[in-house]
Design a protein around this motif. Structure first.
Motif, PDB file in Angstrom:
ATOM      1  N   VAL A   1       0.870  -1.176   0.000  1.00 58.71           N
ATOM      2  CA  VAL A   1       0.000   0.000   0.000  1.00 58.71           C
ATOM      3  C   VAL A   1       0.905   1.222   0.000  1.00 58.71           C
ATOM      4  O   VAL A   1       1.701   1.411   0.924  1.00 58.71           O
ATOM      5  N   CYS A   2       0.789   2.053  -1.026  1.00 61.49           N
ATOM      6  CA  CYS A   2       1.704   3.185  -1.204  1.00 61.49           C
ATOM      7  C   CYS A   2       0.912   4.494  -1.322  1.00 61.49           C
ATOM      8  O   CYS A   2      -0.312   4.495  -1.402  1.00 61.49           O
ATOM      9  N   GLY A   3       1.653   5.613  -1.316  1.00 67.10           N
ATOM     10  CA  GLY A   3       1.030   6.912  -1.539  1.00 67.10           C
ATOM     11  C   GLY A   3      -0.051   7.262  -0.538  1.00 67.10           C
ATOM     12  O   GLY A   3      -1.063   7.843  -0.903  1.00 67.10           O
ATOM     13  N   GLN A   4       0.151   6.921   0.739  1.00 69.16           N
ATOM     14  CA  GLN A   4      -0.834   7.200   1.791  1.00 69.16           C
ATOM     15  C   GLN A   4      -2.155   6.482   1.565  1.00 69.16           C
ATOM     16  O   GLN A   4      -3.205   6.940   2.001  1.00 69.16           O
ATOM     17  N   GLY A   5      -2.109   5.321   0.886  1.00 68.93           N
ATOM     18  CA  GLY A   5      -3.334   4.569   0.639  1.00 68.93           C
ATOM     19  C   GLY A   5      -3.940   4.799  -0.726  1.00 68.93           C
ATOM     20  O   GLY A   5      -4.929   4.151  -1.070  1.00 68.93           O
ATOM     21  N   ALA A   6      -3.357   5.695  -1.512  1.00 61.69           N
ATOM     22  CA  ALA A   6      -3.908   5.992  -2.838  1.00 61.69           C
ATOM     23  C   ALA A   6      -3.461   4.992  -3.898  1.00 61.69           C
ATOM     24  O   ALA A   6      -3.981   5.017  -5.016  1.00 61.69           O
ATOM     25  N   GLN A   7      -2.512   4.118  -3.560  1.00 59.51           N
ATOM     26  CA  GLN A   7      -1.988   3.167  -4.534  1.00 59.51           C
ATOM     27  C   GLN A   7      -1.904   1.771  -3.912  1.00 59.51           C
ATOM     28  O   GLN A   7      -1.434   1.617  -2.774  1.00 59.51           O
ATOM     29  N   LEU A   8      -2.360   0.777  -4.660  1.00 55.39           N
ATOM     30  CA  LEU A   8      -2.144  -0.619  -4.288  1.00 55.39           C
ATOM     31  C   LEU A   8      -1.260  -1.227  -5.366  1.00 55.39           C
ATOM     32  O   LEU A   8      -1.663  -1.346  -6.527  1.00 55.39           O
ATOM     33  N   TYR A   9      -0.048  -1.588  -4.961  1.00 53.42           N
ATOM     34  CA  TYR A   9       0.994  -1.998  -5.902  1.00 53.42           C
ATOM     35  C   TYR A   9       1.279  -3.485  -5.751  1.00 53.42           C
ATOM     36  O   TYR A   9       1.399  -4.001  -4.624  1.00 53.42           O
ATOM     37  N   ASP A  10       1.368  -4.193  -6.858  1.00 52.83           N
ATOM     38  CA  ASP A  10       1.731  -5.603  -6.896  1.00 52.83           C
ATOM     39  C   ASP A  10       3.218  -5.689  -7.223  1.00 52.83           C
ATOM     40  O   ASP A  10       3.634  -5.453  -8.367  1.00 52.83           O
ATOM     41  N   ALA A  11       4.038  -6.003  -6.213  1.00 50.89           N
ATOM     42  CA  ALA A  11       5.490  -6.004  -6.407  1.00 50.89           C
ATOM     43  C   ALA A  11       5.933  -7.109  -7.350  1.00 50.89           C
ATOM     44  O   ALA A  11       6.878  -6.931  -8.123  1.00 50.89           O
ATOM     45  N   GLY A  12       5.283  -8.268  -7.288  1.00 51.76           N
ATOM     46  CA  GLY A  12       5.689  -9.377  -8.143  1.00 51.76           C
ATOM     47  C   GLY A  12       5.477  -9.083  -9.612  1.00 51.76           C
ATOM     48  O   GLY A  12       6.322  -9.393 -10.455  1.00 51.76           O
ATOM     49  N   ALA A  13       4.358  -8.465  -9.940  1.00 51.77           N
ATOM     50  CA  ALA A  13       4.037  -8.142 -11.329  1.00 51.77           C
ATOM     51  C   ALA A  13       4.539  -6.763 -11.724  1.00 51.77           C
ATOM     52  O   ALA A  13       4.475  -6.403 -12.902  1.00 51.77           O
ATOM     53  N   ASP A  14       5.024  -5.981 -10.754  1.00 53.04           N
ATOM     54  CA  ASP A  14       5.455  -4.598 -10.976  1.00 53.04           C
ATOM     55  C   ASP A  14       4.371  -3.803 -11.701  1.00 53.04           C
ATOM     56  O   ASP A  14       4.597  -3.183 -12.739  1.00 53.04           O
TER      57      ASP A  14
ATOM     58  N   GLY B   1      -6.358   1.963   1.652  1.00 52.52           N
ATOM     59  CA  GLY B   1      -5.539   1.015   0.904  1.00 52.52           C
ATOM     60  C   GLY B   1      -5.338  -0.294   1.638  1.00 52.52           C
ATOM     61  O   GLY B   1      -5.349  -1.368   1.022  1.00 52.52           O
ATOM     62  N   LEU B   2      -5.163  -0.238   2.964  1.00 51.57           N
ATOM     63  CA  LEU B   2      -4.955  -1.459   3.739  1.00 51.57           C
ATOM     64  C   LEU B   2      -6.190  -2.351   3.692  1.00 51.57           C
ATOM     65  O   LEU B   2      -6.074  -3.576   3.557  1.00 51.57           O
ATOM     66  N   ALA B   3      -7.369  -1.755   3.803  1.00 50.18           N
ATOM     67  CA  ALA B   3      -8.597  -2.540   3.743  1.00 50.18           C
ATOM     68  C   ALA B   3      -8.741  -3.232   2.389  1.00 50.18           C
ATOM     69  O   ALA B   3      -9.155  -4.402   2.311  1.00 50.18           O
ATOM     70  N   LEU B   4      -8.391  -2.520   1.321  1.00 50.93           N
ATOM     71  CA  LEU B   4      -8.472  -3.102  -0.015  1.00 50.93           C
ATOM     72  C   LEU B   4      -7.486  -4.245  -0.175  1.00 50.93           C
ATOM     73  O   LEU B   4      -7.826  -5.318  -0.698  1.00 50.93           O
ATOM     74  N   ALA B   5      -6.254  -4.045   0.301  1.00 50.56           N
ATOM     75  CA  ALA B   5      -5.249  -5.103   0.215  1.00 50.56           C
ATOM     76  C   ALA B   5      -5.654  -6.318   1.048  1.00 50.56           C
ATOM     77  O   ALA B   5      -5.525  -7.471   0.603  1.00 50.56           O
TER      78      ALA B   5
ATOM     79  N   LEU C   1      -6.567 -10.475   0.165  1.00 51.91           N
ATOM     80  CA  LEU C   1      -5.918 -11.610   0.823  1.00 51.91           C
ATOM     81  C   LEU C   1      -6.898 -12.436   1.644  1.00 51.91           C
ATOM     82  O   LEU C   1      -6.502 -13.397   2.298  1.00 51.91           O
ATOM     83  N   GLY C   2      -8.166 -12.061   1.629  1.00 55.12           N
ATOM     84  CA  GLY C   2      -9.167 -12.773   2.409  1.00 55.12           C
ATOM     85  C   GLY C   2      -9.084 -12.486   3.891  1.00 55.12           C
ATOM     86  O   GLY C   2      -9.486 -13.316   4.715  1.00 55.12           O
ATOM     87  N   LEU C   3      -8.566 -11.319   4.258  1.00 54.31           N
ATOM     88  CA  LEU C   3      -8.368 -10.963   5.658  1.00 54.31           C
ATOM     89  C   LEU C   3      -9.139  -9.682   5.982  1.00 54.31           C
ATOM     90  O   LEU C   3      -9.586  -8.971   5.088  1.00 54.31           O
ATOM     91  N   GLY C   4      -9.275  -9.393   7.292  1.00 55.73           N
ATOM     92  CA  GLY C   4     -10.019  -8.215   7.708  1.00 55.73           C
ATOM     93  C   GLY C   4      -9.369  -7.540   8.890  1.00 55.73           C
ATOM     94  O   GLY C   4      -8.275  -7.922   9.334  1.00 55.73           O
ATOM     95  N   PRO C   5     -10.028  -6.548   9.462  1.00 57.84           N
ATOM     96  CA  PRO C   5      -9.446  -5.781  10.576  1.00 57.84           C
ATOM     97  C   PRO C   5      -9.056  -6.642  11.758  1.00 57.84           C
ATOM     98  O   PRO C   5      -8.030  -6.385  12.406  1.00 57.84           O
ATOM     99  N   GLY C   6      -9.842  -7.658  12.065  1.00 54.41           N
ATOM    100  CA  GLY C   6      -9.537  -8.506  13.213  1.00 54.41           C
ATOM    101  C   GLY C   6      -8.264  -9.303  13.078  1.00 54.41           C
ATOM    102  O   GLY C   6      -7.745  -9.826  14.072  1.00 54.41           O
ATOM    103  N   ASP C   7      -7.746  -9.406  11.849  1.00 56.19           N
ATOM    104  CA  ASP C   7      -6.511 -10.161  11.603  1.00 56.19           C
ATOM    105  C   ASP C   7      -5.267  -9.296  11.678  1.00 56.19           C
ATOM    106  O   ASP C   7      -4.153  -9.815  11.590  1.00 56.19           O
ATOM    107  N   ALA C   8      -5.444  -7.967  11.806  1.00 52.42           N
ATOM    108  CA  ALA C   8      -4.349  -7.047  11.512  1.00 52.42           C
ATOM    109  C   ALA C   8      -3.665  -6.467  12.744  1.00 52.42           C
ATOM    110  O   ALA C   8      -4.312  -6.017  13.697  1.00 52.42           O
ATOM    111  N   LEU C   9      -2.340  -6.449  12.673  1.00 52.94           N
ATOM    112  CA  LEU C   9      -1.467  -5.787  13.631  1.00 52.94           C
ATOM    113  C   LEU C   9      -0.730  -4.700  12.864  1.00 52.94           C
ATOM    114  O   LEU C   9      -0.064  -4.986  11.871  1.00 52.94           O
ATOM    115  N   ALA C  10      -0.849  -3.443  13.310  1.00 58.03           N
ATOM    116  CA  ALA C  10      -0.279  -2.316  12.568  1.00 58.03           C
ATOM    117  C   ALA C  10       0.798  -1.611  13.376  1.00 58.03           C
ATOM    118  O   ALA C  10       0.662  -1.443  14.590  1.00 58.03           O
TER     119      ALA C  10
END
Length: 270
Positions: free
Chosen positions: A70-83, A201-205, A209-218
């Protein structure tokens, strides 16, 4: 932890500057090892940063990251593997220029820079603007009008006299609903598309991945991490974090220079 047990947190979201990274932009061996143990336990690591995707790509490569960022303060979701960019939101350039004018009407001249949209977008800085991270590449332009020559994800602001907190407060009052105002580090007050935050951006990412807020440590250190902390099940602030972030954190760890992320992960992923 038994091999069959679910990890304490299936998603580890880390800011970069002042959090995962040391002052020299490195990731310590201890932190790399802690992230490795978390991954072995089944947790996913997501970088969630204010840096635009082009400024994150080299770091992700050094970490061996091939997933989402998640980049750009949440404005970008980037796939590093596919660039490639999976999702991005731009800040309307006319709106940005109007917002700058309103801010300068309140506080006098400010110096501006922009992050262009896209995986190859550049950082452009106008005369007088000084990069808060001198290791990050930027291209100086001759006049402000050149900042708007291509789509942008955000505007970065500096003021010759006001503190970051003072500039951020004045900017919020001046721009109103035109844009969101964030503060992501020393000398880094930013305008971004209205309603876009790291939590967006984090929620979208996480959903991908099939995950939600309850799974997350920030983990984070600045006010721009507040939405992420409010979204995640647990938020951990670094020792040197801004007071506004510490006020909403569930825990305060040691500093980024003292492996604060690893200190917490070592406790959770043995």
């Amino acid at each position: 932890m038994p091999a069959s047990a679910a990890p304490a947190y299936a998603l580890i979201a880390t800011d970069l500057d002042g959090t995962l990274l040391r002052g020299d932009d490195s990731v310590s061996g201890r932190t790399r090892a802690a992230l490795g143990r978390a991954a072995a336990a089944g947790a996913r690591h997501l970088v969630v940063t204010g840096r635009p995707a082009p400024r994150v790509r080299p770091l992700l490569r050094s970490l061996g990251g091939t997933g989402l960022a998640v980049c750009g303060q949440g404005a970008q979701l980037y796939d590093a593997g596919a660039d490639r960019m999976l999702w991005s939101v731009t800040l309307d350039r006319e709106t940005a220029e109007t917002a700058l004018g309103k801010i300068e009407a309140e506080v006098g001249e400010v110096y501006a820079a922009v992050d262009q949209d896209g995986v190859d977008g550049r950082t452009l800085i106008e005369p007088g603007y000084r990069m808060p991270h001198p290791t990050l590449p930027a291209e100086r332009v001759g006049r402000r009008g050149e900042l708007w020559r291509a789509p942008i994800s955000k505007v970065l602001l500096r003021h010759p006299r006001l503190s970051d907190d003072e500039l951020a407060a004045a900017a919020r009052g001046a721009v109103g609903p035109l844009a969101s105002v964030t503060m992501s580090g020393p000398g880094t007050v930013e305008l971004q598309p209205c309603g876009i935050t790291k939590a967006t951006g984090l929620a979208l990412a996480a959903a991908r991945l099939g995950l939600g807020p309850g799974d997350a440590l920030a983990f984070g250190d600045m006010p721009n991490d507040i939405p992420m902390f409010r979204w995640a099940a647990r938020g951990v602030a670094m020792a040197g974090a801004h007071p506004e972030l510490k006020a909403v954190a569930d825990e305060v760890t040691t500093s980024n220079e003292d492996d604060g992320v690893a200190v917490v992960l070592d406790r959770l992923f043995v």
